[in-house]
Design an enzyme around this catalytic site. Sequence first.
Site, PDB file in Angstrom:
ATOM      1  N   ASP A  44       0.837  -1.204   0.000  1.00  0.00           N
ATOM      2  CA  ASP A  44       0.000   0.000   0.000  1.00  0.00           C
ATOM      3  C   ASP A  44       0.870   1.251   0.000  1.00  0.00           C
ATOM      4  O   ASP A  44       1.542   1.546   0.979  1.00  0.00           O
ATOM      5  CB  ASP A  44      -0.882   0.014   1.257  1.00  0.00           C
ATOM      6  CG  ASP A  44      -1.814   1.219   1.281  1.00  0.00           C
ATOM      7  OD1 ASP A  44      -2.922   1.110   0.725  1.00  0.00           O
ATOM      8  OD2 ASP A  44      -1.425   2.283   1.817  1.00  0.00           O
ATOM      9  N   TYR A  49       3.132   9.833  -0.675  1.00  0.00           N
ATOM     10  CA  TYR A  49       4.203   9.251   0.151  1.00  0.00           C
ATOM     11  C   TYR A  49       5.580   9.453  -0.500  1.00  0.00           C
ATOM     12  O   TYR A  49       6.605   9.228   0.134  1.00  0.00           O
ATOM     13  CB  TYR A  49       3.988   7.742   0.409  1.00  0.00           C
ATOM     14  CG  TYR A  49       2.700   7.361   1.096  1.00  0.00           C
ATOM     15  CD1 TYR A  49       1.883   8.320   1.679  1.00  0.00           C
ATOM     16  CD2 TYR A  49       2.298   6.032   1.176  1.00  0.00           C
ATOM     17  CE1 TYR A  49       0.690   7.961   2.300  1.00  0.00           C
ATOM     18  CE2 TYR A  49       1.115   5.667   1.798  1.00  0.00           C
ATOM     19  CZ  TYR A  49       0.310   6.637   2.345  1.00  0.00           C
ATOM     20  OH  TYR A  49      -0.859   6.267   2.948  1.00  0.00           O
ATOM     21  N   LYS A  74      -2.690   5.801  -4.485  1.00  0.00           N
ATOM     22  CA  LYS A  74      -3.820   6.713  -4.198  1.00  0.00           C
ATOM     23  C   LYS A  74      -3.649   8.056  -4.892  1.00  0.00           C
ATOM     24  O   LYS A  74      -2.519   8.531  -5.066  1.00  0.00           O
ATOM     25  CB  LYS A  74      -3.928   6.948  -2.674  1.00  0.00           C
ATOM     26  CG  LYS A  74      -3.864   5.668  -1.845  1.00  0.00           C
ATOM     27  CD  LYS A  74      -4.084   5.902  -0.360  1.00  0.00           C
ATOM     28  CE  LYS A  74      -3.721   4.661   0.441  1.00  0.00           C
ATOM     29  NZ  LYS A  74      -2.298   4.579   0.824  1.00  0.00           N
ATOM     30  N   HIS A 107      -7.687   9.443  -2.106  1.00  0.00           N
ATOM     31  CA  HIS A 107      -7.045   9.444  -0.787  1.00  0.00           C
ATOM     32  C   HIS A 107      -7.916  10.081   0.305  1.00  0.00           C
ATOM     33  O   HIS A 107      -8.023   9.544   1.405  1.00  0.00           O
ATOM     34  CB  HIS A 107      -5.697  10.170  -0.897  1.00  0.00           C
ATOM     35  CG  HIS A 107      -4.672   9.709   0.082  1.00  0.00           C
ATOM     36  ND1 HIS A 107      -3.336   9.596  -0.222  1.00  0.00           N
ATOM     37  CD2 HIS A 107      -4.772   9.332   1.384  1.00  0.00           C
ATOM     38  CE1 HIS A 107      -2.668   9.163   0.843  1.00  0.00           C
ATOM     39  NE2 HIS A 107      -3.521   9.001   1.828  1.00  0.00           N
TER      40      HIS A 107
HETATM   41  P1  NAD Z   1       0.734   1.429  11.838  1.00  0.00           P
HETATM   42  O1  NAD Z   1      -0.472   1.444  12.696  1.00  0.00           O
HETATM   43  O2  NAD Z   1       0.912   0.376  10.826  1.00  0.00           O
HETATM   44  O3  NAD Z   1       1.990   1.473  12.821  1.00  0.00           O
HETATM   45  C1  NAD Z   1       3.288   1.484  12.319  1.00  0.00           C
HETATM   46  C2  NAD Z   1       4.282   1.700  13.456  1.00  0.00           C
HETATM   47  O4  NAD Z   1       4.113   0.693  14.449  1.00  0.00           O
HETATM   48  C3  NAD Z   1       5.721   1.570  12.982  1.00  0.00           C
HETATM   49  O5  NAD Z   1       6.213   2.801  12.516  1.00  0.00           O
HETATM   50  C4  NAD Z   1       6.431   1.080  14.221  1.00  0.00           C
HETATM   51  O6  NAD Z   1       6.722   2.178  15.054  1.00  0.00           O
HETATM   52  C5  NAD Z   1       5.374   0.237  14.891  1.00  0.00           C
HETATM   53  N1  NAD Z   1       5.470  -1.213  14.583  1.00  0.00           N
HETATM   54  C6  NAD Z   1       5.082  -1.867  13.457  1.00  0.00           C
HETATM   55  N2  NAD Z   1       5.242  -3.189  13.594  1.00  0.00           N
HETATM   56  C7  NAD Z   1       5.752  -3.383  14.835  1.00  0.00           C
HETATM   57  C8  NAD Z   1       6.131  -4.542  15.554  1.00  0.00           C
HETATM   58  N3  NAD Z   1       5.990  -5.756  15.046  1.00  0.00           N
HETATM   59  N4  NAD Z   1       6.630  -4.371  16.811  1.00  0.00           N
HETATM   60  C9  NAD Z   1       6.762  -3.152  17.360  1.00  0.00           C
HETATM   61  N5  NAD Z   1       6.405  -2.006  16.716  1.00  0.00           N
HETATM   62  C10 NAD Z   1       5.910  -2.131  15.469  1.00  0.00           C
HETATM   63  O7  NAD Z   1       0.836   2.904  11.193  1.00  0.00           O
HETATM   64  P2  NAD Z   1       0.730   3.621   9.791  1.00  0.00           P
HETATM   65  O8  NAD Z   1       1.998   3.559   9.043  1.00  0.00           O
HETATM   66  O9  NAD Z   1       0.163   4.953  10.099  1.00  0.00           O
HETATM   67  O10 NAD Z   1      -0.408   2.817   8.987  1.00  0.00           O
HETATM   68  C11 NAD Z   1      -0.135   1.726   8.144  1.00  0.00           C
HETATM   69  C12 NAD Z   1      -0.320   2.090   6.690  1.00  0.00           C
HETATM   70  O11 NAD Z   1      -1.634   2.579   6.448  1.00  0.00           O
HETATM   71  C13 NAD Z   1       0.567   3.237   6.198  1.00  0.00           C
HETATM   72  O12 NAD Z   1       1.918   2.872   6.072  1.00  0.00           O
HETATM   73  C14 NAD Z   1      -0.119   3.583   4.920  1.00  0.00           C
HETATM   74  O13 NAD Z   1       0.186   2.649   3.904  1.00  0.00           O
HETATM   75  C15 NAD Z   1      -1.585   3.484   5.339  1.00  0.00           C
HETATM   76  N6  NAD Z   1      -2.151   4.791   5.743  1.00  0.00           N
HETATM   77  C16 NAD Z   1      -3.116   5.329   4.980  1.00  0.00           C
HETATM   78  C17 NAD Z   1      -3.686   6.545   5.318  1.00  0.00           C
HETATM   79  C18 NAD Z   1      -4.782   7.117   4.479  1.00  0.00           C
HETATM   80  O14 NAD Z   1      -5.138   8.288   4.655  1.00  0.00           O
HETATM   81  N7  NAD Z   1      -5.352   6.354   3.580  1.00  0.00           N
HETATM   82  C19 NAD Z   1      -3.247   7.244   6.456  1.00  0.00           C
HETATM   83  C20 NAD Z   1      -2.257   6.660   7.232  1.00  0.00           C
HETATM   84  C21 NAD Z   1      -1.725   5.434   6.876  1.00  0.00           C
END
Ligand code: NAD
Length: 270
Positions: A44, A49, A74, A107
């Site tokens: 994704d 990004y 997106k 988005h």
């Molecule tokens: P997430 O909830 O996936 O959390 C990611 C964070 O959690 C990492 O940076 C790390 O600090 C921690 N983490 C991940 N795996 C771990 C593990 N196994 N152990 C310990 N810590 C761990 O946060 P995100 O990146 O905000 O969301 C995931 C994805 O969703 C994004 O990368 C993106 O692709 C998507 N997204 C989309 C939108 C949108 O508006 N459509 C907005 C935000 C994110």
Amino acid sequence: MKKTKRLSNGSEMPRLGLGVWRVEEKDATNSVQWAIESGYHLIDTAAVYKNEKGVGEGIRAAGIKREELFVTTKLWNADQGYESAHKAFDESLERLGLDYVDLYLIHWPVEGKFNDSWRAMEEIYESGRAKAIGVSNFHQHHIEELMKTAKIKPMVDQIELHPTLTQVALREYLMQAGIAVEAWSPLGQGKILQNPTLVAIGEKHQKTAAQVIIRWHLQSDIIVIPKSVHEERIKENFDVFDFELSDAEMKQIDGLNINERLGADPDNFD
Ligand code: NAD
């Protein structure tokens, strides 16, 4: 558990993928390659990004067959509108180095523009260059507004969703409408991994809190895209198909909801 979910148009979307928000180009290449080598089939990204090139390079480095992969990108807010959406899509494909994506999403619901953006996306879908189309950050009322002019119903709505923001009403609406629910920030951006309930459930299953949360999404019929740039965590986040949360554990996690948004409210964003 089946590892893919059938979308309303018949596409099979992997239920668990890698998110790459706030990941730089070069880290995106490594993360995507590690993920694919660990068994991920869904990636994704988004134009905003600024790592679509890195994602494309990671895909090529992993050497997976294109048809085995499901790539989402997106349409950014500044590019919304009919002609600009067509142009932005072409540019995303070019940066990714692909000739189609599996899912193209609006988005954010930019008022007054998303209906025109959608018309372009319907054409992109009909041309075969996006195998599925959908939206992100749409409330029910945004989808109702979209449907006033749409020919094709969105196949996915990607929304902020984690144990402290469970979005029950919106999920019910989407599921009834046949729109697949995909969670962004599924781990609460890592801020809820110390939660004692999640840690305790994990200990019972010899799993981490992150794995428990990912499993909770999967058992709730939610597509989930946790982000990490660390090889170990990328592997850990995919190692969730060998245990099952009980109904009582699922309810305990549902009970952590406090309607806590980490990102913007779709009714009030820039
Ligand atoms: P997430 O909830 O996936 O959390 C990611 C964070 O959690 C990492 O940076 C790390 O600090 C921690 N983490 C991940 N795996 C771990 C593990 N196994 N152990 C310990 N810590 C761990 O946060 P995100 O990146 O905000 O969301 C995931 C994805 O969703 C994004 O990368 C993106 O692709 C998507 N997204 C989309 C939108 C949108 O508006 N459509 C907005 C935000 C994110």
